[in-house]
Structure formats: C-alpha cells, structure tokens
Design a protein around this motif. Structure first.
Motif, PDB file in Angstrom:
ATOM      1  N   GLU A  16       0.822  -1.217   0.000  1.00 11.50           N
ATOM      2  CA  GLU A  16       0.000   0.000   0.000  1.00 11.50           C
ATOM      3  C   GLU A  16       0.850   1.258   0.000  1.00 11.50           C
ATOM      4  O   GLU A  16       0.380   2.324  -0.392  1.00 11.50           O
ATOM      5  N   GLU A  17       2.113   1.143   0.475  1.00 12.13           N
ATOM      6  CA  GLU A  17       3.015   2.287   0.511  1.00 12.13           C
ATOM      7  C   GLU A  17       4.452   1.797   0.446  1.00 12.13           C
ATOM      8  O   GLU A  17       4.734   0.621   0.675  1.00 12.13           O
ATOM      9  N   GLY A  18       5.338   2.714   0.099  1.00 12.04           N
ATOM     10  CA  GLY A  18       6.756   2.394   0.023  1.00 12.04           C
ATOM     11  C   GLY A  18       7.581   3.597   0.434  1.00 12.04           C
ATOM     12  O   GLY A  18       7.072   4.718   0.502  1.00 12.04           O
ATOM     13  N   THR A  19       8.857   3.351   0.698  1.00 11.81           N
ATOM     14  CA  THR A  19       9.772   4.403   1.130  1.00 11.81           C
ATOM     15  C   THR A  19      10.872   4.574   0.081  1.00 11.81           C
ATOM     16  O   THR A  19      11.450   3.589  -0.380  1.00 11.81           O
ATOM     17  N   VAL A  20      11.140   5.823  -0.279  1.00 10.60           N
ATOM     18  CA  VAL A  20      12.266   6.108  -1.160  1.00 10.60           C
ATOM     19  C   VAL A  20      13.518   6.034  -0.288  1.00 10.60           C
ATOM     20  O   VAL A  20      13.779   6.936   0.510  1.00 10.60           O
ATOM     21  N   ALA A  21      14.247   4.931  -0.399  1.00 11.45           N
ATOM     22  CA  ALA A  21      15.428   4.722   0.440  1.00 11.45           C
ATOM     23  C   ALA A  21      16.621   5.531  -0.055  1.00 11.45           C
ATOM     24  O   ALA A  21      17.405   6.039   0.748  1.00 11.45           O
ATOM     25  N   ALA A  22      16.778   5.638  -1.374  1.00 13.79           N
ATOM     26  CA  ALA A  22      17.919   6.372  -1.939  1.00 13.79           C
ATOM     27  C   ALA A  22      17.623   6.757  -3.381  1.00 13.79           C
ATOM     28  O   ALA A  22      17.010   5.994  -4.115  1.00 13.79           O
ATOM     29  N   TRP A  23      18.071   7.951  -3.746  1.00 14.11           N
ATOM     30  CA  TRP A  23      18.031   8.384  -5.146  1.00 14.11           C
ATOM     31  C   TRP A  23      19.394   8.101  -5.758  1.00 14.11           C
ATOM     32  O   TRP A  23      20.420   8.418  -5.161  1.00 14.11           O
ATOM     33  N   HIS A  24      19.418   7.528  -6.964  1.00 13.92           N
ATOM     34  CA  HIS A  24      20.669   7.259  -7.667  1.00 13.92           C
ATOM     35  C   HIS A  24      20.887   8.218  -8.832  1.00 13.92           C
ATOM     36  O   HIS A  24      21.962   8.236  -9.423  1.00 13.92           O
ATOM     37  N   ILE A  25      19.864   8.985  -9.163  1.00 14.17           N
ATOM     38  CA  ILE A  25      19.948  10.011 -10.205  1.00 14.17           C
ATOM     39  C   ILE A  25      19.544  11.334  -9.553  1.00 14.17           C
ATOM     40  O   ILE A  25      18.486  11.424  -8.929  1.00 14.17           O
ATOM     41  N   GLY A  26      20.391  12.332  -9.699  1.00 12.96           N
ATOM     42  CA  GLY A  26      20.106  13.631  -9.100  1.00 12.96           C
ATOM     43  C   GLY A  26      19.289  14.515 -10.025  1.00 12.96           C
ATOM     44  O   GLY A  26      19.190  14.272 -11.233  1.00 12.96           O
ATOM     45  N   GLU A  27      18.707  15.541  -9.438  1.00 14.78           N
ATOM     46  CA  GLU A  27      17.956  16.509 -10.235  1.00 14.78           C
ATOM     47  C   GLU A  27      18.888  17.138 -11.256  1.00 14.78           C
ATOM     48  O   GLU A  27      20.026  17.481 -10.947  1.00 14.78           O
ATOM     49  N   GLY A  28      18.411  17.241 -12.488  1.00 16.59           N
ATOM     50  CA  GLY A  28      19.194  17.824 -13.569  1.00 16.59           C
ATOM     51  C   GLY A  28      20.033  16.821 -14.340  1.00 16.59           C
ATOM     52  O   GLY A  28      20.624  17.170 -15.357  1.00 16.59           O
ATOM     53  N   GLN A  29      20.086  15.570 -13.871  1.00 20.22           N
ATOM     54  CA  GLN A  29      20.873  14.555 -14.572  1.00 20.22           C
ATOM     55  C   GLN A  29      20.029  13.855 -15.631  1.00 20.22           C
ATOM     56  O   GLN A  29      18.824  13.677 -15.473  1.00 20.22           O
ATOM     57  N   VAL A  30      20.696  13.437 -16.692  1.00 15.07           N
ATOM     58  CA  VAL A  30      20.047  12.695 -17.771  1.00 15.07           C
ATOM     59  C   VAL A  30      19.807  11.268 -17.304  1.00 15.07           C
ATOM     60  O   VAL A  30      20.665  10.660 -16.661  1.00 15.07           O
ATOM     61  N   VAL A  31      18.624  10.741 -17.628  1.00 11.73           N
ATOM     62  CA  VAL A  31      18.265   9.369 -17.275  1.00 11.73           C
ATOM     63  C   VAL A  31      17.815   8.648 -18.541  1.00 11.73           C
ATOM     64  O   VAL A  31      17.172   9.237 -19.407  1.00 11.73           O
ATOM     65  N   ALA A  32      18.190   7.375 -18.639  1.00 14.13           N
ATOM     66  CA  ALA A  32      17.817   6.552 -19.796  1.00 14.13           C
ATOM     67  C   ALA A  32      16.730   5.568 -19.390  1.00 14.13           C
ATOM     68  O   ALA A  32      16.635   5.164 -18.225  1.00 14.13           O
ATOM     69  N   THR A  33      15.931   5.175 -20.355  1.00  8.71           N
ATOM     70  CA  THR A  33      14.915   4.153 -20.115  1.00  8.71           C
ATOM     71  C   THR A  33      15.588   2.910 -19.534  1.00  8.71           C
ATOM     72  O   THR A  33      16.594   2.447 -20.041  1.00  8.71           O
ATOM     73  N   GLY A  34      15.030   2.403 -18.437  1.00  8.12           N
ATOM     74  CA  GLY A  34      15.556   1.209 -17.794  1.00  8.12           C
ATOM     75  C   GLY A  34      16.663   1.470 -16.786  1.00  8.12           C
ATOM     76  O   GLY A  34      17.113   0.548 -16.108  1.00  8.12           O
ATOM     77  N   GLN A  35      17.088   2.723 -16.655  1.00  6.11           N
ATOM     78  CA  GLN A  35      18.157   3.050 -15.712  1.00  6.11           C
ATOM     79  C   GLN A  35      17.635   3.032 -14.277  1.00  6.11           C
ATOM     80  O   GLN A  35      16.538   3.495 -13.991  1.00  6.11           O
TER      81      GLN A  35
END
Length: 98
Positions: A16-35
């Motif tokens: 029903e809920e989850g916790t964001v434990a860690a971000w691996h991509i920072g704001e402003g960074q490019v992300v690819a499909t499946g990353q």
C-alpha cells in the motif's frame, strides 16, 4: 515538450506504501529508459526503481526516507525543452491513478 511522472510502484500484491530509500539520479541529470533511479523499500525488501522513459530528471518530489502511498508522484522526468513553470504545473496538477 514531454513531461513524465515517476510514481511509487506497486511491488507486491498487498503493498500500500513504500519508502524512497535512496536516489541514484540527481535533479538535472540525464536518465535513460531502464536506468536504476532509486531504491524503494517495502516491508522486508529493497527494490530498484527503473525509469520507464528517457529524459532529464527534473524534480525529486519525494525526499529520501519519505514513505508515500502506491501511485504517488515521486519524481518528474522531462525533455530539455520543458520549462520550470511547466514542470511545476505538472506537479501541482498531478492526480495519482491506482
């Protein structure tokens, strides 16, 4: 201009809920499909959240350590042509679909 929502996934049948434990991509960074963009914790496990789209991670809506319901907006990925005002309008008007 394209803006996409990254939402809290439903990882288990009873989740029903989850916790964001860690971000691996920072704001402003490019992300690819499946990353791998974040780690999501549920009761007894940690799972990788992969981006369903390519673009720039424009906003972390949920900070590390925060727990939110399934379907909640946790981040925004957009193409480079989206303005900050357009991203803000997207976040403000987002309605979760569960």
């Amino acid at each position: 201009m394209t803006i996409h929502a990254l939402t809290m996934p439903k990882i288990g049948l009873t989740m029903e809920e989850g916790t964001v434990a860690a971000w691996h991509i920072g704001e402003g960074q490019v992300v690819a499909t499946g990353q791998h963009v974040a780690d999501i914790e549920i009761e007894k496990s940690t799972n990788e959240l992969e981006s369903p789209v390519s673009g720039v991670l424009r906003r972390h809506v949920v900070l590390e350590g925060a727990t939110v319901p399934v379907g909640a907006l946790i981040a925004v990925v957009a193409d480079a042509t989206a303005s900050d005002a357009e991203v803000e309008a997207f976040v403000s008007s987002f309605v979760p679909s569960v």
